[in-house]
Design an enzyme around this catalytic site. Sequence first.
Site, PDB file in Angstrom:
ATOM      1  N   ASP A  23       0.819  -1.209   0.000  1.00  8.53           N
ATOM      2  CA  ASP A  23       0.000   0.000   0.000  1.00  8.53           C
ATOM      3  C   ASP A  23       0.862   1.272   0.000  1.00  8.53           C
ATOM      4  O   ASP A  23       0.695   2.158   0.838  1.00  8.53           O
ATOM      5  CB  ASP A  23      -0.926  -0.014   1.214  1.00  8.53           C
ATOM      6  CG  ASP A  23      -1.992   1.066   1.119  1.00  8.53           C
ATOM      7  OD1 ASP A  23      -2.250   1.562   0.008  1.00  8.53           O
ATOM      8  OD2 ASP A  23      -2.558   1.424   2.175  1.00  8.53           O
ATOM      9  N   ASN A  70       6.626  -7.281   6.902  1.00  4.51           N
ATOM     10  CA  ASN A  70       5.452  -6.516   7.315  1.00  4.51           C
ATOM     11  C   ASN A  70       4.188  -7.174   6.778  1.00  4.51           C
ATOM     12  O   ASN A  70       4.035  -7.373   5.564  1.00  4.51           O
ATOM     13  CB  ASN A  70       5.520  -5.087   6.787  1.00  4.51           C
ATOM     14  CG  ASN A  70       4.261  -4.297   7.142  1.00  4.51           C
ATOM     15  OD1 ASN A  70       4.070  -3.915   8.290  1.00  4.51           O
ATOM     16  ND2 ASN A  70       3.384  -4.076   6.165  1.00  4.51           N
ATOM     17  N   GLU A  71       3.310  -7.540   7.689  1.00  5.46           N
ATOM     18  CA  GLU A  71       1.979  -8.056   7.380  1.00  5.46           C
ATOM     19  C   GLU A  71       1.956  -9.217   6.392  1.00  5.46           C
ATOM     20  O   GLU A  71       1.151  -9.247   5.460  1.00  5.46           O
ATOM     21  CB  GLU A  71       1.064  -6.927   6.878  1.00  5.46           C
ATOM     22  CG  GLU A  71       0.778  -5.874   7.929  1.00  5.46           C
ATOM     23  CD  GLU A  71      -0.306  -4.901   7.504  1.00  5.46           C
ATOM     24  OE1 GLU A  71      -0.628  -4.844   6.291  1.00  5.46           O
ATOM     25  OE2 GLU A  71      -0.839  -4.187   8.367  1.00  5.46           O
ATOM     26  N   ASN A 123      -0.046  -4.670  13.805  1.00  3.38           N
ATOM     27  CA  ASN A 123      -0.737  -3.611  13.080  1.00  3.38           C
ATOM     28  C   ASN A 123      -2.233  -3.826  13.265  1.00  3.38           C
ATOM     29  O   ASN A 123      -2.764  -4.857  12.823  1.00  3.38           O
ATOM     30  CB  ASN A 123      -0.400  -3.650  11.585  1.00  3.38           C
ATOM     31  CG  ASN A 123       1.034  -3.264  11.297  1.00  3.38           C
ATOM     32  OD1 ASN A 123       1.777  -2.852  12.181  1.00  3.38           O
ATOM     33  ND2 ASN A 123       1.432  -3.398  10.039  1.00  3.38           N
ATOM     34  N   TYR A 150     -10.691   0.180   9.984  1.00  3.93           N
ATOM     35  CA  TYR A 150     -11.112  -0.893   9.092  1.00  3.93           C
ATOM     36  C   TYR A 150     -12.087  -1.844   9.790  1.00  3.93           C
ATOM     37  O   TYR A 150     -12.837  -2.564   9.117  1.00  3.93           O
ATOM     38  CB  TYR A 150      -9.903  -1.679   8.591  1.00  3.93           C
ATOM     39  CG  TYR A 150      -8.958  -0.870   7.722  1.00  3.93           C
ATOM     40  CD1 TYR A 150      -9.424  -0.212   6.590  1.00  3.93           C
ATOM     41  CD2 TYR A 150      -7.621  -0.757   8.035  1.00  3.93           C
ATOM     42  CE1 TYR A 150      -8.577   0.538   5.794  1.00  3.93           C
ATOM     43  CE2 TYR A 150      -6.744  -0.009   7.247  1.00  3.93           C
ATOM     44  CZ  TYR A 150      -7.233   0.634   6.133  1.00  3.93           C
ATOM     45  OH  TYR A 150      -6.390   1.379   5.347  1.00  3.93           O
ATOM     46  N   GLU A 172       1.386  -0.277  14.052  1.00  5.80           N
ATOM     47  CA  GLU A 172       0.511   0.559  13.233  1.00  5.80           C
ATOM     48  C   GLU A 172      -0.852   0.666  13.894  1.00  5.80           C
ATOM     49  O   GLU A 172      -1.442  -0.334  14.297  1.00  5.80           O
ATOM     50  CB  GLU A 172       0.332  -0.022  11.818  1.00  5.80           C
ATOM     51  CG  GLU A 172       1.552   0.061  10.921  1.00  5.80           C
ATOM     52  CD  GLU A 172       1.267  -0.405   9.496  1.00  5.80           C
ATOM     53  OE1 GLU A 172       0.074  -0.349   9.079  1.00  5.80           O
ATOM     54  OE2 GLU A 172       2.210  -0.823   8.806  1.00  5.80           O
ATOM     55  N   TRP A 193       0.433   5.024  12.620  1.00  6.88           N
ATOM     56  CA  TRP A 193       0.531   5.001  11.170  1.00  6.88           C
ATOM     57  C   TRP A 193      -0.295   6.168  10.639  1.00  6.88           C
ATOM     58  O   TRP A 193      -1.485   6.197  10.814  1.00  6.88           O
ATOM     59  CB  TRP A 193      -0.004   3.675  10.615  1.00  6.88           C
ATOM     60  CG  TRP A 193       0.272   3.525   9.152  1.00  6.88           C
ATOM     61  CD1 TRP A 193      -0.596   3.732   8.117  1.00  6.88           C
ATOM     62  CD2 TRP A 193       1.529   3.154   8.564  1.00  6.88           C
ATOM     63  NE1 TRP A 193       0.038   3.511   6.921  1.00  6.88           N
ATOM     64  CE2 TRP A 193       1.341   3.158   7.170  1.00  6.88           C
ATOM     65  CE3 TRP A 193       2.781   2.849   9.074  1.00  6.88           C
ATOM     66  CZ2 TRP A 193       2.356   2.859   6.268  1.00  6.88           C
ATOM     67  CZ3 TRP A 193       3.794   2.542   8.192  1.00  6.88           C
ATOM     68  CH2 TRP A 193       3.577   2.545   6.808  1.00  6.88           C
ATOM     69  N   LYS A 244      -3.380   8.786   6.282  1.00  3.97           N
ATOM     70  CA  LYS A 244      -3.308   8.509   7.722  1.00  3.97           C
ATOM     71  C   LYS A 244      -2.215   9.308   8.436  1.00  3.97           C
ATOM     72  O   LYS A 244      -2.023   9.163   9.645  1.00  3.97           O
ATOM     73  CB  LYS A 244      -3.092   7.016   7.967  1.00  3.97           C
ATOM     74  CG  LYS A 244      -4.263   6.137   7.563  1.00  3.97           C
ATOM     75  CD  LYS A 244      -4.036   4.693   7.971  1.00  3.97           C
ATOM     76  CE  LYS A 244      -5.204   3.821   7.543  1.00  3.97           C
ATOM     77  NZ  LYS A 244      -5.292   3.668   6.087  1.00  3.97           N
TER      78      LYS A 244
END
Length: 594
Positions: free
Chosen positions: A162, A413-414, A467, A473, A504, A549, A568
């Site tokens: 992203d 990350n993620e 995160n 969300y 995050e 974040w 953000k």
Amino acid sequence: MLRPQDTRTRERRSLDGLWRFRLDGAGEGRAQRWFAAPLEQYRLMAVPASFNDIVADPDVRDYAGELWYQTTARVPRGWDGSRVVLHLESATHRATVWVGDTEVVSHEGGYTPFEADVTEHVRAGELVRITVCVDNRLSFETIPPGLVVQTPRGPRQRWFHDFYNYAGIHRHVWLSSTPTTWVDDVTVVTGLEGSVGTVAYDVEVRGTAAYDVAATLRDGTGAVVATGTGASGTLRVEDVHRWAPGDGYLYELEVRLEHDGAVLDSWLQPVGVRTVEVRGTEFLVNGEPFHFRGFGKHEDAAVIGRAHSDAYLLRDFELLRWIGANSFRTSHYPYSEDVLDLADREGIVLIDEVAAVGLHFGLGGSIPGPPGRTTFSAETINGTTQAVHAQAIRELVARDKNHPCVVLWSIANEPESETAAAEEYFRPLFDVAREADPTRPVGFVNVALAPHGTCRVSQFGDVIMLNRYYGWYVHTGDLDAAELAWEQELRGWAGDGKPIIVTEYGADTLAGLHSLAAEPWSEEYQVAYLDMNHRVLDRIPAVVGEHVWNFADFATAPGVMRVGGNRKGVFTRDRQPKAAAHALRRRWLVAPAE
């Protein structure tokens, strides 16, 4: 590999500036040997810079393929008899380099440096032609991954992260000289024994001349505080001035190669004496509990994209001080070495992250993976990807191991982390990181699709990094429900007995949009959202860090969830504060000093 520097035995010449630049949409440049003559049909391009936002042409901005850079440089006449090195601090995402007509190096990975000994291809006092072919395409076997698809406008890159896929030569390019017997690498590990600091050093040397190794440690005034001899040793510093968060005190280690009273080579290494340890649910710096306050960030600015800028670097650090932050994460790739140098000097703590983002094809939303694809398989993220990922970890550690600001390695990350395939993929990568650096903790950043009790990768980490976007969300606009759900999950993670860093949490916010009822996208909602998160974090003793974040708004791929990028940031993309920045300043400036 050591970054070029000027010492009593070394010199460097910057090759930054305007280079010739040409896209190669037909993929014919290599076969036609574009490197073997002055580049034709070119436009000028800034180095360092991302190429995407400089040219006033959407087809150039979204180009996927090979792109050519070329410049000429005169080798200083005084370098006759020296070893000459061409050093690129990064080229995104891979590059091949020619000096004159000769290919000298290729490199995979867009955020770590590479170099070539070009002594045999240049002559002191004469011009040399330097050509770099950069390839910005991503695949299932790159870090980060992506997929090139055919569109009516031609091939276009799709990526699974992203943030915008900026590319080009983003950082400095150097031509440098060293002696023909030279210090090739230095590793420093520091320790504390009460008021005594220890500096263990290990020196790697290349070349054929006879030499002895001497080490001299000086304090901030230039006074000698310790000396040693031999390629390895430990220096002891009485009444040591510790490097600490907010106090970036640096010593300077000079490593010399000597023979018969002459200095063959000299290398200068800044040293911050500090320790890092995870003990139970505590994260300790110099034996004292440390609480991370700060952000995820991006190297992102208008026009220059992901290029390093000293002006933006200084502005960002001014804002970090203003807001009371003590740390940030290099999300989601290694940052310029200039960033780490300043963090060392300013006492800003870093979580240093590999460019392993997008390893989850089930995320959806603003960063969808390829439809119908399994994340880990022989056809997608596979053993070749894992080997590239491992090398990226090794290169990150090799580059940043001596920076006292770096206290934790983040190897992804993620990613998908709730499957057996993810466990198999990541288990050996944690071993790679610990083998490369046994002195720092290692972790990865968990995504909400693998909540507590389902993640199969967190078992390998020394810390838990989460995160979470409860209230954005999940339970969008309902902060009461979000608070209950967030605390319930966080208490589950706290039961694992490891320190937790919330890496995050944030809400998209349009600067200047206001709402009496604190509705999503308004500045009031961003403040209320942060207040809710902080109430939860303050109730969980295992939470040792809060990274909002994001530090500033940044560019992304276009999409219905992104209004001119990711909003953000608590600062706008041009670094002006939203209301949330003032709220964080009130929280963080009154926090106890770590």
